[in-house]
Design a protein around this motif. Structure first.
Motif, PDB file in Angstrom:
ATOM      1  N   GLY A 128     100.879   2.992 -14.998  1.00 23.09           N
ATOM      2  CA  GLY A 128     100.589   1.723 -15.666  1.00 23.09           C
ATOM      3  C   GLY A 128     101.175   1.679 -17.068  1.00 23.09           C
ATOM      4  N   VAL A 129     101.004   2.768 -17.801  1.00 28.34           N
ATOM      5  CA  VAL A 129     101.534   2.852 -19.168  1.00 28.34           C
ATOM      6  C   VAL A 129     103.066   2.828 -19.148  1.00 28.34           C
ATOM      7  N   GLN A 157     102.777   3.448  -8.145  1.00 28.90           N
ATOM      8  CA  GLN A 157     102.123   4.746  -8.010  1.00 28.90           C
ATOM      9  C   GLN A 157     101.382   4.859  -6.679  1.00 28.90           C
ATOM     10  N   MET A 158     100.741   3.780  -6.244  1.00 27.26           N
ATOM     11  CA  MET A 158     100.068   3.808  -4.943  1.00 27.26           C
ATOM     12  C   MET A 158     101.087   3.976  -3.812  1.00 27.26           C
ATOM     13  N   ILE A 162     101.068   7.110  -1.178  1.00 32.04           N
ATOM     14  CA  ILE A 162     101.131   6.920   0.284  1.00 32.04           C
ATOM     15  C   ILE A 162     102.317   7.679   0.868  1.00 32.04           C
ATOM     16  N   ARG A 163     103.471   7.557   0.251  1.00 33.22           N
ATOM     17  CA  ARG A 163     104.687   8.226   0.739  1.00 33.22           C
ATOM     18  C   ARG A 163     104.550   9.748   0.715  1.00 33.22           C
ATOM     19  N   ASP A 164     103.851  10.269  -0.306  1.00 28.53           N
ATOM     20  CA  ASP A 164     103.861  11.712  -0.567  1.00 28.53           C
ATOM     21  C   ASP A 164     102.607  12.446  -0.108  1.00 28.53           C
ATOM     22  N   VAL A 165     101.811  11.853   0.789  1.00 26.55           N
ATOM     23  CA  VAL A 165     100.558  12.499   1.201  1.00 26.55           C
ATOM     24  C   VAL A 165     100.806  13.924   1.703  1.00 26.55           C
ATOM     25  N   GLU A 209      97.280  -1.786   1.941  1.00 26.78           N
ATOM     26  CA  GLU A 209      96.795  -3.130   1.579  1.00 26.78           C
ATOM     27  C   GLU A 209      96.455  -3.193   0.092  1.00 26.78           C
ATOM     28  N   ARG A 210      95.886  -2.117  -0.439  1.00 27.34           N
ATOM     29  CA  ARG A 210      95.585  -2.058  -1.874  1.00 27.34           C
ATOM     30  C   ARG A 210      96.885  -2.156  -2.677  1.00 27.34           C
ATOM     31  N   ALA A 211      97.894  -1.385  -2.276  1.00 22.25           N
ATOM     32  CA  ALA A 211      99.181  -1.421  -2.986  1.00 22.25           C
ATOM     33  C   ALA A 211      99.810  -2.807  -2.894  1.00 22.25           C
ATOM     34  N   GLN A 212      99.795  -3.412  -1.706  1.00 28.98           N
ATOM     35  CA  GLN A 212     100.365  -4.754  -1.539  1.00 28.98           C
ATOM     36  C   GLN A 212      99.634  -5.761  -2.408  1.00 28.98           C
ATOM     37  N   GLY A 213      98.326  -5.583  -2.547  1.00 25.90           N
ATOM     38  CA  GLY A 213      97.554  -6.461  -3.418  1.00 25.90           C
ATOM     39  C   GLY A 213      98.002  -6.369  -4.863  1.00 25.90           C
ATOM     40  N   PHE A 214      98.312  -5.153  -5.308  1.00 26.60           N
ATOM     41  CA  PHE A 214      98.805  -4.980  -6.680  1.00 26.60           C
ATOM     42  C   PHE A 214     100.170  -5.636  -6.867  1.00 26.60           C
TER      43      PHE A 214
END
Length: 277
Positions: A128-129, A157-158, A162-165, A209-214
């Motif tokens: 975010g920063v 970042q989300m 997700i990509r790097d789990v 869905e959280r990432a898409q919301g952002f």
């Protein structure tokens, strides 16, 4: 090698998608964002590549001192020397650079997050920063643009999480909140053993869905008058959102592979976004 050349080399070697959005910037802004990205890589590499946490803490403490030196006008590292001419021009705040270092130190302190508020705090520090600083370099006339940039950083970042789990699990890290694993019936052992199940897919859909919301919230916040200046961020959004879509289309098989876009596709997405905005 000049400080700017050092930063350029650091950026190119990273292979990051961000590089493609930098190509379209005017020279001074391109030098500034490349220096900022190199700074992020320097402090991130300390945590990723230093096996002894106590040594990593010493190195991060050195960077805190170097940031103080930078704002006192006497930086010693090539990256901070490259950043120096841009601090005032683009209103790059000391507390934001320090917040990034704090985020890197969080990786030394914990490898699990109990809930979303805890993970969101981490995401703010490491992404975010960075979004706020980047937007300042690209050009801001409306305060809402910084809110857009912060939200976009969280979306990026989300997407990375997700990509790097699988990759993170191999390092002993699970960034997905513990209470959300419990909600979907996925255990830490499932992830550490790379078990791809229907429950895991449901958990990852929830995260996507959280990432898409952002992404949606960020784009809704961007004022029209700053849209053209913020094209590099929009290019990155196009690349990262396409990556997220690819991961979802692939059924979230992120435990045993790292899904990525080809350099040519990234460049095409960046160019298409550039001409549309």
């Amino acid at each position: 090698m000049s400080p700017d050349e050092y930063c350029q080399q650091k950026t190119v070697q990273s292979g990051s998608s961000f590089y493609y959005s930098f190509l379209f910037l005017p020279p001074e802004r391109r030098r500034a964002i490349t220096a900022l990205y190199a700074f992020c890589r320097e402090v991130d590499d300390i945590v990723d590549e230093t096996t002894d946490p106590s040594v990593a803490r010493i190195k991060l403490a050195w960077w805190r001192g170097e940031i103080a030196q930078l704002y006192a006008g006497a930086p010693t590292h090539p990256v901070s020397q490259a950043l120096k001419p841009h601090l005032q021009a683009f209103d790059l705040k000391q507390e934001h650079l320090l917040a990034i270092v704090d985020g890197m130190e969080m990786d030394l302190d914990q490898s699990r997050y109990l809930d979303w508020p805890g993970l969101r705090k981490y995401c703010w520090h490491v992404a975010g920063v960075v979004g706020i600083l980047s937007a300042s370099i690209f050009g801001v006339t409306d305060p809402r643009t910084l809110e857009y940039a912060e939200k976009l950083g969280l979306a990026f970042q989300m997407t990375n999480i997700i990509r790097d789990v699988g990759e993170d699990a191999r390092k002993g890290r699970i960034y997905l909140p513990v209470n959300e694993l419990q909600q979907f019936g996925v255990t830490a052992a499932d992830i550490m053993s790379f078990r791809h199940t229907d429950k895991f897919v449901a958990l990852m859909k929830f995260q996507a869905e959280r990432a898409q919301g952002f992404y949606d919230e960020a784009l809704a916040l961007l004022p029209k008058q700053d849209r053209r200046a913020q094209r590099p961020g929009l290019m990155m959004a196009a690349i990262y959102r396409t990556l997220l879509d690819e991961i979802e289309r692939d059924g979230f098989h992120v435990l045993n592979q790292k899904i990525s876009l080809t350099p040519l596709r990234k460049l095409w997405l960046a160019w298409k976004t550039y001409v549309r905005n």
